[in-house]
Design a protein around this motif. Sequence first.
Motif, PDB file in Angstrom:
ATOM      1  N   ARG A  45       0.833  -1.206   0.000  1.00  0.00           N
ATOM      2  CA  ARG A  45       0.000   0.000   0.000  1.00  0.00           C
ATOM      3  C   ARG A  45       0.870   1.259   0.000  1.00  0.00           C
ATOM      4  NH1 ARG A  45      -2.621  -3.271   3.791  1.00  0.00           N
ATOM      5  NH2 ARG A  45      -1.746  -2.072   5.524  1.00  0.00           N
ATOM      6  N   PHE A  46       1.996   1.222   0.727  1.00  0.00           N
ATOM      7  CA  PHE A  46       2.903   2.370   0.734  1.00  0.00           C
ATOM      8  C   PHE A  46       3.485   2.607  -0.648  1.00  0.00           C
ATOM      9  CE2 PHE A  46       7.344   3.770   0.861  1.00  0.00           C
ATOM     10  CZ  PHE A  46       7.184   5.041   1.402  1.00  0.00           C
ATOM     11  N   ASP A  47       3.897   1.526  -1.320  1.00  0.00           N
ATOM     12  CA  ASP A  47       4.461   1.678  -2.664  1.00  0.00           C
ATOM     13  C   ASP A  47       3.448   2.314  -3.612  1.00  0.00           C
ATOM     14  OD1 ASP A  47       6.700   0.491  -1.664  1.00  0.00           O
ATOM     15  OD2 ASP A  47       6.300  -1.484  -2.527  1.00  0.00           O
ATOM     16  N   ASP A  51       3.966   5.986  -5.334  1.00  0.00           N
ATOM     17  CA  ASP A  51       4.011   6.118  -6.789  1.00  0.00           C
ATOM     18  C   ASP A  51       2.912   7.047  -7.307  1.00  0.00           C
ATOM     19  OD1 ASP A  51       6.146   4.378  -6.814  1.00  0.00           O
ATOM     20  OD2 ASP A  51       4.936   2.603  -7.252  1.00  0.00           O
ATOM     21  N   ASN A  52       1.746   7.028  -6.636  1.00  0.00           N
ATOM     22  CA  ASN A  52       0.628   7.871  -7.072  1.00  0.00           C
ATOM     23  C   ASN A  52       0.694   9.280  -6.492  1.00  0.00           C
ATOM     24  OD1 ASN A  52      -0.373   5.699  -8.512  1.00  0.00           O
ATOM     25  ND2 ASN A  52      -1.722   5.024  -6.843  1.00  0.00           N
ATOM     26  N   GLY A  53       1.640   9.518  -5.575  1.00  0.00           N
ATOM     27  CA  GLY A  53       1.769  10.833  -4.980  1.00  0.00           C
ATOM     28  C   GLY A  53       0.655  11.192  -4.018  1.00  0.00           C
ATOM     29  N   THR A  54       0.023  10.194  -3.403  1.00  0.00           N
ATOM     30  CA  THR A  54      -1.061  10.437  -2.451  1.00  0.00           C
ATOM     31  C   THR A  54      -0.516  10.544  -1.031  1.00  0.00           C
ATOM     32  OG1 THR A  54      -1.455   8.046  -2.355  1.00  0.00           O
ATOM     33  CG2 THR A  54      -2.771   9.307  -3.920  1.00  0.00           C
ATOM     34  N   ASP A  55      -1.434  10.670  -0.065  1.00  0.00           N
ATOM     35  CA  ASP A  55      -1.057  10.907   1.331  1.00  0.00           C
ATOM     36  C   ASP A  55      -0.243   9.750   1.891  1.00  0.00           C
ATOM     37  OD1 ASP A  55      -0.940  11.972   3.891  1.00  0.00           O
ATOM     38  OD2 ASP A  55      -2.816  11.000   4.479  1.00  0.00           O
ATOM     39  N   LEU A  56       0.886  10.065   2.524  1.00  0.00           N
ATOM     40  CA  LEU A  56       1.767   9.056   3.116  1.00  0.00           C
ATOM     41  C   LEU A  56       1.785   9.131   4.633  1.00  0.00           C
ATOM     42  CD1 LEU A  56       4.846   9.432   0.708  1.00  0.00           C
ATOM     43  CD2 LEU A  56       3.044   7.706   0.609  1.00  0.00           C
ATOM     44  N   SER A  57       0.896   9.928   5.220  1.00  0.00           N
ATOM     45  CA  SER A  57       0.926  10.119   6.669  1.00  0.00           C
ATOM     46  C   SER A  57       0.543   8.852   7.432  1.00  0.00           C
ATOM     47  CB  SER A  57      -0.019  11.258   7.068  1.00  0.00           C
ATOM     48  OG  SER A  57      -1.357  10.959   6.668  1.00  0.00           O
ATOM     49  N   GLY A  58      -0.114   7.912   6.748  1.00  0.00           N
ATOM     50  CA  GLY A  58      -0.449   6.659   7.416  1.00  0.00           C
ATOM     51  C   GLY A  58       0.747   5.753   7.615  1.00  0.00           C
ATOM     52  N   LEU A 132       9.722 -13.826  11.899  1.00  0.00           N
ATOM     53  CA  LEU A 132       9.297 -13.942  13.290  1.00  0.00           C
ATOM     54  C   LEU A 132       9.071 -12.571  13.910  1.00  0.00           C
ATOM     55  CD1 LEU A 132       8.740 -15.652  15.797  1.00  0.00           C
ATOM     56  CD2 LEU A 132      11.198 -15.632  16.267  1.00  0.00           C
ATOM     57  N   ALA A 133      10.011 -11.651  13.676  1.00  0.00           N
ATOM     58  CA  ALA A 133       9.851 -10.302  14.219  1.00  0.00           C
ATOM     59  C   ALA A 133       8.622  -9.611  13.629  1.00  0.00           C
ATOM     60  CB  ALA A 133      11.108  -9.483  13.935  1.00  0.00           C
ATOM     61  N   SER A 134       8.376  -9.817  12.333  1.00  0.00           N
ATOM     62  CA  SER A 134       7.196  -9.220  11.702  1.00  0.00           C
ATOM     63  C   SER A 134       5.914  -9.810  12.278  1.00  0.00           C
ATOM     64  CB  SER A 134       7.241  -9.452  10.191  1.00  0.00           C
ATOM     65  OG  SER A 134       8.374  -8.840   9.620  1.00  0.00           O
ATOM     66  N   THR A 135       5.914 -11.119  12.540  1.00  0.00           N
ATOM     67  CA  THR A 135       4.730 -11.763  13.108  1.00  0.00           C
ATOM     68  C   THR A 135       4.440 -11.243  14.509  1.00  0.00           C
ATOM     69  OG1 THR A 135       5.177 -13.772  11.823  1.00  0.00           O
ATOM     70  CG2 THR A 135       3.708 -13.989  13.718  1.00  0.00           C
ATOM     71  N   ILE A 136       5.488 -11.077  15.314  1.00  0.00           N
ATOM     72  CA  ILE A 136       5.298 -10.541  16.660  1.00  0.00           C
ATOM     73  C   ILE A 136       4.714  -9.133  16.598  1.00  0.00           C
ATOM     74  CG2 ILE A 136       6.499  -9.814  18.760  1.00  0.00           C
ATOM     75  CD1 ILE A 136       8.502 -12.063  18.265  1.00  0.00           C
ATOM     76  N   MET A 137       5.234  -8.318  15.695  1.00  0.00           N
ATOM     77  CA  MET A 137       4.753  -6.949  15.569  1.00  0.00           C
ATOM     78  C   MET A 137       3.307  -6.923  15.064  1.00  0.00           C
ATOM     79  SD  MET A 137       6.575  -3.772  13.586  1.00  0.00           S
ATOM     80  CE  MET A 137       6.519  -4.629  12.006  1.00  0.00           C
ATOM     81  N   MET A 138       2.992  -7.760  14.064  1.00  0.00           N
ATOM     82  CA  MET A 138       1.641  -7.764  13.496  1.00  0.00           C
ATOM     83  C   MET A 138       0.607  -8.317  14.459  1.00  0.00           C
ATOM     84  SD  MET A 138       2.155  -8.750   9.471  1.00  0.00           S
ATOM     85  CE  MET A 138       3.013 -10.291   9.817  1.00  0.00           C
ATOM     86  N   SER A 139       1.035  -9.173  15.406  1.00  0.00           N
ATOM     87  CA  SER A 139       0.073  -9.745  16.347  1.00  0.00           C
ATOM     88  C   SER A 139      -0.518  -8.702  17.276  1.00  0.00           C
ATOM     89  CB  SER A 139       0.732 -10.855  17.163  1.00  0.00           C
ATOM     90  OG  SER A 139       1.722 -10.327  18.039  1.00  0.00           O
ATOM     91  N   PHE A 140       0.117  -7.540  17.362  1.00  0.00           N
ATOM     92  CA  PHE A 140      -0.400  -6.447  18.193  1.00  0.00           C
ATOM     93  C   PHE A 140      -1.067  -5.360  17.352  1.00  0.00           C
ATOM     94  CE2 PHE A 140       3.191  -8.265  20.554  1.00  0.00           C
ATOM     95  CZ  PHE A 140       2.567  -8.572  21.763  1.00  0.00           C
ATOM     96  N   GLN A 141      -1.348  -5.669  16.094  1.00  0.00           N
ATOM     97  CA  GLN A 141      -1.924  -4.682  15.191  1.00  0.00           C
ATOM     98  C   GLN A 141      -3.240  -5.169  14.601  1.00  0.00           C
ATOM     99  OE1 GLN A 141       1.213  -4.246  12.309  1.00  0.00           O
ATOM    100  NE2 GLN A 141       2.204  -2.591  13.431  1.00  0.00           N
ATOM    101  N   GLU A 142      -4.039  -4.223  14.187  1.00  0.00           N
ATOM    102  CA  GLU A 142      -5.213  -4.507  13.359  1.00  0.00           C
ATOM    103  C   GLU A 142      -4.864  -4.087  11.943  1.00  0.00           C
ATOM    104  OE1 GLU A 142      -9.981  -3.450  13.026  1.00  0.00           O
ATOM    105  OE2 GLU A 142      -8.676  -2.293  14.334  1.00  0.00           O
ATOM    106  N   ILE A 143      -4.789  -5.062  11.037  1.00  0.00           N
ATOM    107  CA  ILE A 143      -4.320  -4.806   9.674  1.00  0.00           C
ATOM    108  C   ILE A 143      -5.525  -4.841   8.741  1.00  0.00           C
ATOM    109  CG2 ILE A 143      -2.781  -5.591   7.842  1.00  0.00           C
ATOM    110  CD1 ILE A 143      -1.093  -6.925  10.036  1.00  0.00           C
ATOM    111  N   THR A 144      -5.827  -3.718   8.139  1.00  0.00           N
ATOM    112  CA  THR A 144      -6.955  -3.598   7.218  1.00  0.00           C
ATOM    113  C   THR A 144      -6.473  -3.008   5.908  1.00  0.00           C
ATOM    114  OG1 THR A 144      -7.528  -1.382   8.009  1.00  0.00           O
ATOM    115  CG2 THR A 144      -8.541  -3.243   9.154  1.00  0.00           C
ATOM    116  N   GLY A 145      -7.374  -2.911   4.955  1.00  0.00           N
ATOM    117  CA  GLY A 145      -7.026  -2.332   3.671  1.00  0.00           C
ATOM    118  C   GLY A 145      -6.664  -0.868   3.775  1.00  0.00           C
ATOM    119  N   ALA A 146      -7.152  -0.189   4.823  1.00  0.00           N
ATOM    120  CA  ALA A 146      -6.875   1.236   4.995  1.00  0.00           C
ATOM    121  C   ALA A 146      -5.538   1.493   5.682  1.00  0.00           C
ATOM    122  CB  ALA A 146      -7.995   1.888   5.790  1.00  0.00           C
ATOM    123  N   GLY A 147      -4.962   0.469   6.311  1.00  0.00           N
ATOM    124  CA  GLY A 147      -3.699   0.659   7.013  1.00  0.00           C
ATOM    125  C   GLY A 147      -3.629  -0.226   8.246  1.00  0.00           C
TER     126      GLY A 147
END
Length: 403
Positions: A45-47, A51-58, A132-147
Amino acid sequence: MQAKIQVPGSDRNKWKKTAYLLVIAAVLLALGLAAMFTLGTASTRFDTAYDNGTDLSGYYFQKLEEGQSYTLLQKAWLGIARHRIMPILASILVFVVFVALNRELLYSQKIAPYVFVLPFLLTFAIFFVYPLASTIMMSFQEITGAGTKWIGLKNYQNMFGNKNFWIAVKNSMRYMIITCAILIPMPLVLAYLLNSKKTPEKVSNFFKTVSYMPVLCSVVVAGIIFRMMFSELNGSMMNSIRGVFGLKPIAWLKGEWTSMFAMVLLCMWRWTGMNILYYMAGLKSIPNELYEAADIDGADEFKKFWHVILPLLKPTAIYVLTISIYAGLAMFTESYMVFGNNNSPKNYGLTIVGYLYRYGFEKVDKFGFASAVGLVLLVGAMIITIVQLIVTGTIKLGKKKEA
């Protein structure tokens, strides 16, 4: 005395002059890894936004108001994050240049071992530590299409409060215990019989070949075949066998224990030959002198098996038990293929990995929850394995008393 290869003074000065290349490589590697870790699952989503020059504050920095722009350092970091693989490749290239300029270091007894170990360390870091580090970090996040959004322990609270999670744990533990109880002793006895001098060589070779063939069969094909075997139709193989004894057909895959029997039977069919192979390798390593000494002492076959073979096969048995524990807890494909999907009747075939798959891939915006499930599975498997190694004496706690 062993001769040591000395690096000449000029070579040592050359190494010092090119040491800045190591610093550059380390900085580039750190920048690339930092970008990968901070973006996590939001990289795609960041890429697209970059590339589209939209908001990157998320992803980084504050939201720009009309007429504002990022500072030079912020733009540089956004460029590094967008092309994050390039700093990593550049760091490898710089390191190769450093080695090329200081090839004499490869002949140093102190440095050469680290050079040989480096490929493993890189592979381990990229394919285990980073996920493993990514999994630990993601387990404390809510990951949706918006961010992504940090939600603390909410994923774990929802998981432990979900009834289906405990059903999956129960099914996986039951499957693991039953398969270990069968696939540890039975292949050992069969391997002992096949290795016995009283068994004709042709019979032994034929049985070893036949028992190993299921290992070569795809689990997808095997699962489809077993689904047909355990069909509730009157003409299915298992219902035909029941008919021989005058019993009525049953819906095998709609019962709690009959569906477990189907999965366990599939596991036995596939992995008995492999475990026999492990035990056969262990038996071949036992010196013949021990068998001859047992014969001289008048030991029968049972005593030789109990007092000679079992103690010497302990390392092999522990290895087979360890991989069987992991395979039992990680079972998914067999259940998926036997039931035709991941939604078995009353969740009789639901396993922990199947539960992870349901929320990680079948449902939308549940990847953080699935990461928590995967992390719990990893920790649980490690605890069970460590306890098993302590009980079997592979890991010894405490210090030995000095005589």
